[in-house]
Motif scaffolding. Structure first.
Motif, short mmCIF file in Angstrom:
data_model
loop_
_atom_site.label_atom_id
_atom_site.label_comp_id
_atom_site.label_asym_id
_atom_site.label_seq_id
_atom_site.Cartn_x
_atom_site.Cartn_y
_atom_site.Cartn_z
N GLU A 21 -52.89 23.01 -35.72
CA GLU A 21 -51.64 23.68 -35.34
C GLU A 21 -50.88 22.83 -34.32
O GLU A 21 -51.49 22.21 -33.44
N LEU A 22 -49.56 22.82 -34.43
CA LEU A 22 -48.76 22.16 -33.41
C LEU A 22 -49.07 22.80 -32.06
O LEU A 22 -49.19 24.01 -31.95
N ILE A 23 -49.20 21.96 -31.04
CA ILE A 23 -49.57 22.45 -29.71
C ILE A 23 -48.34 23.00 -29.01
O ILE A 23 -47.30 22.34 -28.91
N ASP A 24 -48.46 24.24 -28.52
CA ASP A 24 -47.42 24.88 -27.72
C ASP A 24 -47.71 24.64 -26.24
O ASP A 24 -48.84 24.33 -25.84
N ASP A 25 -46.69 24.83 -25.42
CA ASP A 25 -46.83 24.82 -23.96
C ASP A 25 -47.43 23.53 -23.42
O ASP A 25 -48.26 23.55 -22.51
N ILE A 26 -47.02 22.40 -23.95
CA ILE A 26 -47.43 21.11 -23.40
C ILE A 26 -46.61 20.91 -22.13
O ILE A 26 -45.40 20.68 -22.19
N ASP A 27 -47.29 21.04 -20.98
CA ASP A 27 -46.55 20.96 -19.73
C ASP A 27 -46.49 19.53 -19.21
O ASP A 27 -47.12 18.62 -19.74
#
Length: 173
Positions: free
Chosen positions: A19-25
């Protein structure tokens, strides 16, 4: 003048389940342990090295690459290094479902195109895509595969000038 159509290899920033990674800070993009580095050319080697599964990204990246991520890319602090590390590597654009507001503004001001929208799950790392920054159209093998939020005229002008400071100088004339 910089081109408004970009072609490059894509990196789909996916997790272990695909899955595409969300919330990459910004700390995952450029860890705070490197904030003492002030030379932009040295920043690239640390890009994404605090993102699980992507620690070796800087070693695999090539000039002209395009990143694709999930929602809320660049959230967190306003550290400019999280933009500059990609510029140092020669990343030419970032596509994400959405961006942290400060990150997006920092990228635009630095002349790094960031476009919001969804990309097809069928894309794999190192596939080649072409992005039309003005229309938002994304193609591969001359087939349209996505429509992203296009860059505004002012964003395009900043990008083509090189960055916000260079753009400001064009307004003085």
């Amino acid at each position: 003048m910089k081109p408004t159509t970009l072609t490059g290899r894509v990196w789909m920033l996916r997790d272990g389940s695909g899955e595409l990674i969300d919330d990459i800070d910004t700390d995952m993009i450029f860890h705070n342990q490197y904030l003492h580095i002030t030379d932009i050319d040295e920043m690239g080697q640390y890009a994404l090295d605090n993102l699980t599964g992507w620690e070796d990204f800087a070693e695999r990246a090539e000039e002209g690459d395009i990143l694709v991520a999930g929602e809320n890319f660049g959230s967190g602090s306003s550290r400019q290094q999280a933009v500059d590390c990609f510029i140092a590597l020669g990343v030419q654009a970032i596509i994400a479902k959405s961006f942290g507001a400060i990150y997006k503004r920092n990228a635009i001001n630095s002349g790094l195109p960031v476009l919001a929208g969804e990309m097809p799950d069928s894309l794999e790392n190192r596939d080649t895509i072409t992005i039309d920054l003005a229309s938002g159209a994304v193609t591969t093998n001359d087939k349209k595969i996505a429509m992203l939020e296009p860059m505004s005229q002012v964003q395009l002008d900043i990008y083509q000038a090189g960055d916000l400071f260079a753009y400001g100088k064009t307004l003085e004339k």
